[in-house]
Enzyme design. Structure first.
Site, short mmCIF file in Angstrom:
data_model
loop_
_atom_site.label_atom_id
_atom_site.label_comp_id
_atom_site.label_asym_id
_atom_site.label_seq_id
_atom_site.Cartn_x
_atom_site.Cartn_y
_atom_site.Cartn_z
N ASP A 148 18.64 -24.52 0.87
CA ASP A 148 20.01 -24.02 0.78
C ASP A 148 20.12 -22.99 -0.33
OD1 ASP A 148 22.98 -24.04 0.87
OD2 ASP A 148 22.71 -25.83 2.07
N HIS A 225 27.29 -23.67 -1.87
CA HIS A 225 26.94 -24.31 -0.60
C HIS A 225 25.85 -25.37 -0.77
CE1 HIS A 225 25.27 -24.26 3.59
NE2 HIS A 225 26.51 -23.99 3.95
N SER A 555 27.41 -27.01 8.57
CA SER A 555 26.67 -27.11 7.31
C SER A 555 26.96 -28.42 6.60
CB SER A 555 27.09 -25.99 6.35
OG SER A 555 26.40 -24.81 6.62
#
Ligand SMILES: *[C@@H]1O[C@H](CO)[C@@H](O)[C@H](O)[C@H]1NC(C)=O
Ligand SMILES: *[C@@H]1O[C@H](CO)[C@@H](O)[C@H](O)[C@H]1NC(C)=O
Ligand SMILES: *[C@@H]1O[C@H](CO)[C@@H](O)[C@H](O)[C@H]1NC(C)=O
Ligand SMILES: *[C@@H]1O[C@H](CO)[C@@H](O)[C@H](O)[C@H]1NC(C)=O
Ligand SMILES: *[C@@H]1O[C@H](CO)[C@@H](O)[C@H](O)[C@H]1NC(C)=O
Ligand SMILES: *[C@@H]1O[C@H](CO)[C@@H](O)[C@H](O)[C@H]1NC(C)=O
Length: 787
Positions: A148, A225, A555
């Site tokens: 990520d 994220h 996600s």
């Protein structure tokens, strides 16, 4: 004469530049060579890569300059800057499986802000969705690798719990130093590894941080994220109140809060939006598999058209992971609700759809104390203002700031915007309303949307409520007074889960006989950890800083499944990735909290397997599935044959115990025969029989399972035998499914299921059939003379 010749040479030069540009400008290519035969001596593999590359370059310096990565620990290949003729030459060489251009993948957060180039906004509640005491007990020996945007190591979610056991001795990974990333401070018994991969990104997008682009040249996360997904999968239990400004308050924790975390930063901020390149992702797979991770969670992908399997970095990486017993979980993508948009479809990895949880944030809107409307929002301070229609301010009623340059004209007004007559995304409407200095925004949209850290107080209402507000406004002689009350957090009131409108749907456009997505998990308004130096909206003008933030997207659902897989792996260390995938899928449920079929947002219809795969994940039941549909590498060989790979290619990539048959069947068969936990026949023209094999993994070695069928419309289904008897001597049984089309249909999908039960376990497989009996009537003979 002179001028003529100048002209002539100028023309040649520009033609040369033109061709150079269009045909042979170097790009990053990946040269994939299959298994590494020197896993214990990776330098030999690297030498081999240099040798290969020197066949297309004149000098050793050129070879060195062109090579980005040599993949040598877990499989063999390299990435290098090549022109197309060099790539073609390499592709023809012996021992080369495939050569393809490195691609850019995206992070799968919701797209509300993509429109503004802000790919990353909102989501998670690890809280209510996956909690259970059983899970809290386990996971300490399991290492989850997150591919990520990196990690914010100071977050409470990544602190080690007291009495945490030492790092497993099998771990070979590393905590790599970098910008604002001091291994001694960042890593601990929880966060045991952190690496970063930047070469592919910089080759594609230029040097990092060239123009004040905020990023860290290290595993430290700027975009948030990666911090968010990591804390959802394995975040430690954070007892103090976690919330976003008081919303969704509670104890934060990941699915497997005691599992270890290894971070592989492959996605980088490019002016606030995330980009991940294939060359970097493959490098992360090469290292992670060698480091000793047990589960890989990758909330990234690229939308259809889907590329062939061995031209896809994620597919290659996950194939080698599967061979080494490592489970790989991908997100399905956020391209819904249109059909056939699902990505990450390889059968050896899991593909996760997103759904809501039973939490809402109702917000009351009052007009002139007369009309009361309920919307959803995250508003803390009540608003009292005049209501104004967007058409008053915005050209054609479209809430965008593009066509106007006056600001502050909506001071003390709440603007009513219809997404149906403007941009579909709330992001731009918010920017416009903020520029107008409005007090708030009422955003009307036909579908249930996710909430986020708005830059201006914004209430979401549906089209029916929005229409009532608009009609009230039209009939009102003066501008009505609008009051917006503070939002509340409520849990357990509305039926849940519902498939999120944005979640990418099947069918699978590459290999339609494999159902994708596989499973659904929470991915709407998820609260999880956030870097406390990055604003929750990722906007430069947003000065807020938070430790927890809302995000939505597949996600966010992907790491929920990764966390559950870590728990299963911990309870059953000897299960293969396929057995774990089967456990997750066959125990999933398809009814919501009010016992109705789970609803699919977007079309607002009862969901089917194209929306949520086998169903919504049930972590507790997945621990004890009863039976599993297991597979080994050799089971995937026929799939690879059917998909168009040659025996030669397959032999280069398959790690098989000697004696395993890696030959392709003479007559290509259907992929429906792979021992997959869901059953799909995408082109049923006449009666077919499909085979499946199940293994008893229940505590009771002597058991009997009875099969029941729910037939898809217009298909007669017979299973044989109807009873499967397992004993100490016979843990495995095979059964057959005969499907007979009973209607004339031109390619229409219908859905049923097959359930095996011993009275306690229910082992359910969705049955997806597309009857195509009418197609023959349309099939005219092909006249090649026109081609
Ligand atoms: C590709 O690169 C090689 C080596 O630098 C060079 O010899 C060749 O001319 C290039 N081909 C094209 C079509 O540009
Ligand atoms: C960010 O988090 C760290 C560690 O939890 C803390 O020391 C720091 O004060 C926080 N900064 C802000 C602005 O909240
Ligand atoms: C990256 O950009 C930020 C913001 O402009 C700056 O503070 C930082 O020093 C830069 N880092 C590098 C390595 O240039
Ligand atoms: C959490 O918040 C609630 C409500 O704001 C409060 O009553 C409680 O004391 C808080 N708990 C902790 C541990 O801060
Ligand atoms: C980054 O985005 C900002 C705002 O959208 C824009 O003004 C700037 O030019 C962009 N910079 C680059 C290098 O793309
Ligand atoms: C923006 O609105 C606020 C009230 O919401 C007001 O106090 C302020 O003066 C306005 N700003 C401008 C520049 O009009």
């Amino acid at each position: 004469m002179a001028t003529n010749s100048q002209y002539f040479w100028g023309l040649i030069l520009s033609l040369a530049l033109y061709f150079n540009y269009t045909y042979s400008a170097p790009h990053v290519y990946i040269v994939y060579l299959g298994l590494s035969h020197n896993v214990h001596e990776p330098h030999l593999t690297s030498e081999h890569h240099v040798q290969l590359l020197s066949k297309v370059f004149a000098s050793e310096e050129d070879v060195k300059r062109s090579m980005l990565y040599s993949y040598k620990h877990s499989f063999s290949g390299f990435s290098a800057k090549l022109n197309s003729s060099q790539a073609t030459t390499l592709a023809k060489m012996k021992g080369v499986v495939s050569v393809f251009r490195s691609k850019t993948l995206q992070l799968h957060t919701t797209r509300s802000w993509d429109f503004l180039g802000l790919n990353l906004i909102s989501s998670t509640s690890m809280t209510s969705a996956t909690a259970s005491p059983l899970q809290l007990a386990h996971g300490q020996d399991i290492i989850v690798g997150i591919f990520d945007t990196g990690i914010w190591p100071e977050s409470e979610s990544f602190q080690e719990e007291p009495h945490m056991r030492p790092i497993p001795t099998t771990w070979k990974g590393n905590c790599v130093k970098g910008e604002m990333f001091e291994p001694a401070k960042a890593c601990n018994r929880k966060l045991i590894g952190a690496r970063y991969y930047l070469k592919g990104f910089e080759e594609e997008y230029g040097p990092l941080n060239a123009s004040g682009n905020p990023e860290f040249r290290s595993a430290r996360d700027f975009l948030g994220h990666g911090t968010h997904t990591a804390s959802t999968a394995v975040g430690s239990v954070v007892k103090q109140n976690a919330s976003f400004y008081g919303f969704a308050e509670g104890t934060a924790r990941g699915g497997a809060p005691r599992a270890r975390l290894a971070v592989y930063k492959v996605c980088w901020g490019n002016n606030y939006s995330g980009r991940c390149t294939g060359a970097d992702i493959l490098a992360a797979f090469d290292d992670a598999l060698h480091d000793g991770v047990h589960v890989i969670s990758a909330s990234i992908g690229s939308p259809p058209p889907l590329i062939p399997f061995f031209a896809s970095e994620g597919v290659i990486g996950s194939f080698h992971a599967m061979q080494l017993g490592v489970s790989v979980v991908f997100s399905a993508g956020n391209e819904g609700p249109e059909p056939s948009q699902v990505t990450n479809v390889a059968p050896w990895s899991l593909c996760v759809a997103a759904s809501s949880i039973d939490r809402m944030f109702p917000t009351r809107i009052l007009l002139d104390n007369k009309l009361s409307i309920m919307g959803e929002s995250l508003i803390r301070t009540p608003i009292n203002a005049k209501l104004a229609d967007a058409t008053v301010y915005f050209y054609d009623g479209i809430c965008t700031s593009r066509n106007w340059n006056k600001s502050n004209f909506a001071t003390n007004r709440v603007i009513l915007c219809f997404s149906t007559i403007g941009p579909y995304e709330i992001g731009e409407a918010e920017v416009a309303a903020k520029l107008a200095n409005a007090s708030g925004l009422i955003f009307v949209e036909p579908m249930f949307r996710e909430l986020g850290a708005d830059i201006i107080p914004s209430v979401h209402v549906n089209l029916e409520e929005g229409t009532r507000i608009l009609n009230y406004l039209a009939e009102s002689p003066t501008k009505p007074v609008v009051q917006i009350k503070a939002s509340r957090t409520i849990i357990g009131k509305a039926p849940a889960p519902r498939v999120a409108y944005f979640s990418s749907r099947g069918p699978n456009s590459l290999t339609p006989d494999i159902l994708k997505p596989d499973i659904s998990a929470p991915g709407v308004n998820i609260l999880a950890a956030w870097p406390n130096q990055t604003s929750p909206t990722l906007r430069r003008d947003d000065k807020r800083l938070v430790n927890w933030n809302f995000q939505s997207g597949t996600s966010m659902s992907c790491p929920h499944v990764s966390g559950v897989i870590a728990l299963i792996k911990s309870a059953h260390p000897d299960w293969s990735p396929a057995a774990i995938q089967s456990a997750v899928m066959t125990t999933a449920y398809t009814r919501d909290t009010s016992f109705d079929t789970i609803l699919a947002d977007g079309p607002m219809k009862a969901s089917n397997p194209f929306d949520l795969g086998a169903g919504h994940i049930d972590p507790i039941k997945a621990m004890d599935p009863g039976l599993v549909y297991d597979m080994k590498t050799s089971d995937y060989v026929h799939f690879l044959c059917n998909t168009g790979y040659t025996e030669e290619q397959i032999n280069m990539i398959v790690l098989c115990p000697s004696g395993t048959d890696t030959s392709c069947p003479r007559v290509p068969e259907s992929n429906a025969n792979i021992n997959y936990p869901s059953i799909t026949v995408s082109n049923l023209q006449s009666t077919v029989t499909i085979k499946r094999r199940v293994r008893n993994v229940g505590k009771n070695k002597n058991s009997m399972y009875f099969g029941t069928i729910s037939e898809p419309d217009g298909v007669e289904v017979v299973i044989w035998p109807r009873v499967l008897v397992f004993s100490w001597f016979k843990a495995e049984n095979t059964y057959y499914i005969t499907l007979k089309p009973q209607k004339k249909s031109q390619g229409r999908y219908d859905f049923g299921e097959i359930v095996w039960s011993d009275g306690f376990h229910k082992v359910r497989s969705p049955l997806v059939v597309c009857v195509n009996t009418a197609a023959q009537d349309f099939n005219e003979p092909l006249d090649l003379s026109y081609m």
